[in-house]
Write a protein that holds these residues in place. Structure first.
Motif, PDB file in Angstrom:
ATOM      1  N   GLY A  68      -4.401  -8.852  -3.898  1.00 26.91           N
ATOM      2  CA  GLY A  68      -3.000  -9.215  -3.772  1.00 26.91           C
ATOM      3  C   GLY A  68      -2.308  -9.218  -5.115  1.00 26.91           C
ATOM      4  O   GLY A  68      -2.910  -9.034  -6.167  1.00 26.91           O
ATOM      5  N   ASP A  69      -0.984  -9.396  -5.086  1.00 30.03           N
ATOM      6  CA  ASP A  69      -0.204  -9.435  -6.317  1.00 30.03           C
ATOM      7  C   ASP A  69      -0.385 -10.770  -7.023  1.00 30.03           C
ATOM      8  O   ASP A  69      -0.433 -11.814  -6.374  1.00 30.03           O
ATOM      9  N   SER A  70      -0.451 -10.717  -8.352  1.00 31.33           N
ATOM     10  CA  SER A  70      -0.630 -11.958  -9.106  1.00 31.33           C
ATOM     11  C   SER A  70      -0.078 -11.823 -10.515  1.00 31.33           C
ATOM     12  O   SER A  70       0.042 -10.722 -11.053  1.00 31.33           O
TER      13      SER A  70
ATOM     14  N   CYS B 189       6.504 -16.420 -16.502  1.00 31.73           N
ATOM     15  CA  CYS B 189       6.537 -14.979 -16.327  1.00 31.73           C
ATOM     16  C   CYS B 189       6.566 -14.720 -14.814  1.00 31.73           C
ATOM     17  O   CYS B 189       5.890 -15.427 -14.055  1.00 31.73           O
ATOM     18  N   ALA B 190       7.355 -13.753 -14.378  1.00 34.52           N
ATOM     19  CA  ALA B 190       7.491 -13.515 -12.947  1.00 34.52           C
ATOM     20  C   ALA B 190       7.512 -12.022 -12.643  1.00 34.52           C
ATOM     21  O   ALA B 190       8.006 -11.214 -13.421  1.00 34.52           O
ATOM     22  N   LEU B 191       6.958 -11.719 -11.486  1.00 38.09           N
ATOM     23  CA  LEU B 191       6.885 -10.341 -10.995  1.00 38.09           C
ATOM     24  C   LEU B 191       7.691 -10.242  -9.711  1.00 38.09           C
ATOM     25  O   LEU B 191       7.493 -11.030  -8.794  1.00 38.09           O
ATOM     26  N   ASP B 192       8.576  -9.275  -9.670  1.00 38.38           N
ATOM     27  CA  ASP B 192       9.368  -9.041  -8.459  1.00 38.38           C
ATOM     28  C   ASP B 192       8.922  -7.722  -7.861  1.00 38.38           C
ATOM     29  O   ASP B 192       9.095  -6.671  -8.447  1.00 38.38           O
ATOM     30  N   THR B 193       8.360  -7.796  -6.653  1.00 40.60           N
ATOM     31  CA  THR B 193       7.771  -6.607  -6.053  1.00 40.60           C
ATOM     32  C   THR B 193       8.765  -5.786  -5.255  1.00 40.60           C
ATOM     33  O   THR B 193       8.407  -4.802  -4.648  1.00 40.60           O
ATOM     34  N   ASN B 194      10.011  -6.220  -5.222  1.00 42.53           N
ATOM     35  CA  ASN B 194      11.039  -5.540  -4.435  1.00 42.53           C
ATOM     36  C   ASN B 194      10.742  -5.620  -2.944  1.00 42.53           C
ATOM     37  O   ASN B 194      11.182  -4.784  -2.179  1.00 42.53           O
TER      38      ASN B 194
ATOM     39  N   SER C 184       0.284   0.305 -18.873  1.00 47.15           N
ATOM     40  CA  SER C 184      -1.090   0.753 -19.141  1.00 47.15           C
ATOM     41  C   SER C 184      -2.049  -0.429 -19.277  1.00 47.15           C
ATOM     42  O   SER C 184      -3.227  -0.320 -18.939  1.00 47.15           O
ATOM     43  N   SER C 185      -1.525  -1.547 -19.777  1.00 49.44           N
ATOM     44  CA  SER C 185      -2.355  -2.741 -19.934  1.00 49.44           C
ATOM     45  C   SER C 185      -1.907  -3.866 -18.991  1.00 49.44           C
ATOM     46  O   SER C 185      -2.415  -4.984 -19.081  1.00 49.44           O
ATOM     47  N   SER C 186      -0.965  -3.564 -18.112  1.00 50.43           N
ATOM     48  CA  SER C 186      -0.455  -4.559 -17.139  1.00 50.43           C
ATOM     49  C   SER C 186      -0.022  -5.840 -17.835  1.00 50.43           C
ATOM     50  O   SER C 186      -0.429  -6.946 -17.443  1.00 50.43           O
ATOM     51  N   SER C 187       0.801  -5.687 -18.852  1.00 58.08           N
ATOM     52  CA  SER C 187       1.204  -6.862 -19.618  1.00 58.08           C
ATOM     53  C   SER C 187       2.699  -6.888 -19.881  1.00 58.08           C
ATOM     54  O   SER C 187       3.365  -5.850 -19.904  1.00 58.08           O
TER      55      SER C 187
ATOM     56  N   THR D  46      -0.016 -11.282 -17.990  1.00 61.94           N
ATOM     57  CA  THR D  46      -0.593 -10.075 -17.406  1.00 61.94           C
ATOM     58  C   THR D  46      -0.409 -10.144 -15.902  1.00 61.94           C
ATOM     59  O   THR D  46      -0.170 -11.218 -15.340  1.00 61.94           O
ATOM     60  N   TYR D  47      -0.540  -9.023 -15.248  1.00 60.91           N
ATOM     61  CA  TYR D  47      -0.245  -8.992 -13.821  1.00 60.91           C
ATOM     62  C   TYR D  47      -1.135  -8.010 -13.083  1.00 60.91           C
ATOM     63  O   TYR D  47      -1.762  -7.131 -13.693  1.00 60.91           O
ATOM     64  N   GLN D  48      -1.156  -8.188 -11.771  1.00 62.44           N
ATOM     65  CA  GLN D  48      -1.785  -7.244 -10.866  1.00 62.44           C
ATOM     66  C   GLN D  48      -0.832  -7.003  -9.711  1.00 62.44           C
ATOM     67  O   GLN D  48      -0.306  -7.956  -9.141  1.00 62.44           O
ATOM     68  N   THR D  49      -0.597  -5.752  -9.399  1.00 65.08           N
ATOM     69  CA  THR D  49       0.243  -5.432  -8.260  1.00 65.08           C
ATOM     70  C   THR D  49      -0.084  -4.043  -7.745  1.00 65.08           C
ATOM     71  O   THR D  49      -0.452  -3.155  -8.514  1.00 65.08           O
ATOM     72  N   ALA D  50       0.096  -3.887  -6.439  1.00 65.95           N
ATOM     73  CA  ALA D  50      -0.105  -2.583  -5.823  1.00 65.95           C
ATOM     74  C   ALA D  50       1.209  -1.801  -5.742  1.00 65.95           C
ATOM     75  O   ALA D  50       1.214  -0.612  -5.424  1.00 65.95           O
TER      76      ALA D  50
END
Lengths: 112, 115
Positions: free
Chosen positions: A1-3, A91-96, A70-73, A24-28
C-alpha cells in the motif's frame, strides 16, 4: 500500500545551523504530488511547500525540497534555522485518488 | 486569514453520548475532508467528500458518520463516543479535479475529550 515515512520524531538544532527533515515514500501511483505541511503550537497545519515534478527544487520561507523519484524521497531542508521554525512538520503524499497520506510528523526544536 | 471554520473548539462528553462537529469552508472548494489527530500527533484521514459524494471512507468505526448538506459544509457525527475517540478532529478542504492535486486548507480543529 501507499505510505510516507518520516524517520525522525524529534530533531533538535541550534539556531543558525542547517537542518534536513527526512521523507521517503512508497506508492503504486505515478501521478502524485508531495507536500510539506507545518503545524505551529495550537494552530492548524498549513502548507509549506509542494511538488509533483521530479528533480525540481521548490522553495518557500527559506525552506526547500526536491522530489527525487529515483530514491522515493522528498526531504525538507533549510540552510539556517530560526527559533520561529520550531514546529511540527508533516510530509504528505497525494495519490490523486481523493486520498492524502501523511507521515508521522517530525518535531523540529530550535535551540537559541 | 481563516477560511475553514469549525465548531465547537472544544467538547467534553461522557462515554456513550452522541456528539456532532460542524465544518464550513468559504473557499469555494469542491472537496472536504475529516482527519483525526491523536495524542501522538498522528494525522489520519477519515473521510473525503467531493461535491457531496463520499469518495474515501477509511476504516473508521461505524459510529462515525459524515454529513454534508452542500459542498461548503461537512459535519461529523459520532453516535456513541468511546474513550479512544479523544483527539483533535481537523476539517480540511481543497480544490481538485482528476489529474490535479491541490493544497489542503485546514480548520482550527475540534478537540474532543471523552471521560
Amino acid at each position: 500500500g501507499d505510505s510516507v515515512t518520516q524517520t525522525e520524531g524529534l530533531v533538535t538544532v541550534t539556531e543558525g545551523l542547517p537542518v534536513m527533515l527526512n521523507c521517503t515514500y512508497q506508492t503504486a501511483y505515478s501521478d502524485v504530488a508531495f507536500f510539506w505541511y507545518v503545524q505551529y503550537l495550537n494552530e492548524a497545519p498549513k502548507l509549506l511547500l509542494r511538488s509533483s515534478t521530479d528533480n525540481k527544487r521548490t522553495e518557500h520561507q527559506g525552506f526547500h525540497a526536491t522530489l527525487h523519484k529515483s530514491s522515493s524521497s522528498f526531504h525538507l531542508q533549510k540552510s539556517s534555522v530560526q527559533l520561529s521554525d520550531s514546529a511540527l512538520y508533516y510530509c504528505a503524499l497525494d495519490t490523486n485518488a481523493y486520498k492524502v497520506i501523511f507521515g508521522k510528523g517530525t518535531h523540529l526544536h530550535v535551540l537559541p | 486569514e481563516t477560511a475553514v471554520f469549525q465548531t465547537p473548539n472544544y467538547h467534553v462528553t461522557q462515554v456513550g453520548n452522541e456528539v456532532s462537529f460542524n465544518c464550513k469552508q468559504t473557499l469555494g472548494h469542491d472537496t472536504m475532508y475529516w482527519y483525526k489527530q491523536d495524542s501522538k500527533k498522528l494525522l489520519k484521514i477519515m473521510f473525503s467528500y467531493n461535491n457531496k459524494q463520499l469518495i474515501v471512507n477509511e476504516t473508521v468505526p461505524r459510529r462515525f458518520s459524515p454529513q454534508s448538506s452542500d459542498k461548503a459544509h461537512l459535519n461529523l457525527r459520532i453516535k456513541s463516543v468511546e474513550p479512544e475517540d479523544s483527539a483533535v478532529y481537523l476539517c480540511a478542504s481543497s480544490s481538485r479535479d482528476w489529474g490535479h492535486q491541490d493544497t489542503q486548507y485546514f480548520g482550527p480543529g475540534t478537540r474532543l475529550l471523552v471521560l
